[in-house]
Design an enzyme around this catalytic site. Sequence first.
Site, PDB file in Angstrom:
ATOM      1  CE  LYS A   1     -26.536  34.674  19.639  1.00  0.00           C
ATOM      2  NZ  LYS A   1     -25.478  34.687  18.617  1.00  0.00           N
TER       3      LYS A   1
ATOM      4  N   GLY B   1     -22.804  30.222  11.023  1.00  0.00           N
ATOM      5  CA  GLY B   1     -21.561  29.867  10.348  1.00  0.00           C
ATOM      6  C   GLY B   1     -21.718  29.391   8.924  1.00  0.00           C
TER       7      GLY B   1
ATOM      8  CG  ASN C   1     -18.091  35.337  15.815  1.00  0.00           C
ATOM      9  OD1 ASN C   1     -18.163  34.987  16.985  1.00  0.00           O
ATOM     10  ND2 ASN C   1     -16.905  35.473  15.255  1.00  0.00           N
TER      11      ASN C   1
END
Lengths: 65, 257
Positions: free
Chosen positions: B96, B157, B206
Site C-alpha cells: 500500500k 482518521g 482502520n
Amino acid sequence: MSIIVNGEPHECAPSSLAALLTDLGYGDAIVATALNGDFVPADARGETAVADGDRVEILAPMQGG
Amino acid sequence: MLKLYDHAVESRLLLGTALYPSPAIMADAVRAARCDIVTVSLRRESGTARAGQDFWGFIRDLGIRVLPNTAGCHTVKEAVTTAQMAREVFGTPWVKLEVINDADTLQPDVFGLVEAARILTKDGFQVFPYCTEDLGVAERLVEAGCEVLMPWGAPIGSARGLNNVYGLRSLRAHFPDIPLIVDAGLGVPSHAAAAMELGYDAVLLNTAVAKAGDPVKMANAFARAVEAGRLAFEADPLEPRDMAAPSTPVLGKAFLE
C-alpha cells in the site's frame, strides 16, 4: 567508531552489518535493514561493511492502517 | 469474485491493525470483520524489547493476507526503501503505497506517488496506491503499472465519509475494470455502504473500527454495511428523482367524492 542505529548513536566496531545486529541483540528477530537510506537484504548483511557515521535502520512488523 | 492482482478475495472489507485498545481486541475485530486482508507497517525495532516480533506473531496466527504500507513516508526514496524492507519482512510483493504531502491533511503527494509506483512496479511490486480521486493522477498510476487504485474518501482518521461523491463516481465510471478501493476517512458503516453503492469494489478502514467504543461490534457493523452496499450495487438501484411517483397503483382506485 560511532554508528547511528535507529536514530541513536552507538560506539562499536562491528565487522559487518550482520555482526552489528548480533552485537545489539537482534539474534533471530524478523527485521529488515537499511544503510544510509538504502535497503540491505538479509543475505547481504554479512558482506556489508559499516563505517563511522553510518546510519542504520532496523525495522520490524508493526501495526498499520 | 473480486481479484486483486490475481488474488481472489471473498471479503470486500480491508482492515487496518493500528490504534486498537489491545492486540487481543484487534484480533477479535479482524475476525468480526470477516476480512481476508489487513494492513500492517514497519517501525524501528529495539534489540531487547522486540515489540514487533510479538505483533507479527499475532498477525500470523490470524492466517490472513497482509498488505504492508509505507505510512509516514514523505519522499519517493523513503517510500521505495520502506517498500523493499516490507517485501522482505512480510514476504509479499503487495504494498500500500503512501507518499504523503501534507502533515495536516495527510493527503498524497501525487507526483511522488506516480514516480514511486513506477519504480516499484518495475522492481516487481504489486502496488496499491493511496491516491486522490483525480482522474489524471489515476491514469498516470495505471500507466505506471498499478492494477488497483485506492482513492481516499476523506483525510485519514477524519471520519468524514465520502468528501467528493461526484469525483468518486467519475473515477468509477472512468475505470470500470480496475479494482477501486475507498481507503481512509470513513467514520460509520453508512459511509462504507455509500462507497459500495457507488460501485467501489472494496473499502479499507482502520480508525473508525479501532477507536470506536466497541471495536469488535463496529467491525461487525462495517462488515454488514459493506455487504449490504455491494448487494445494493449489484441489484441496480433507482436513480433519484425530484417529484413523487406513487407506489400504490392509481388504476382501479375507488371514486368516493
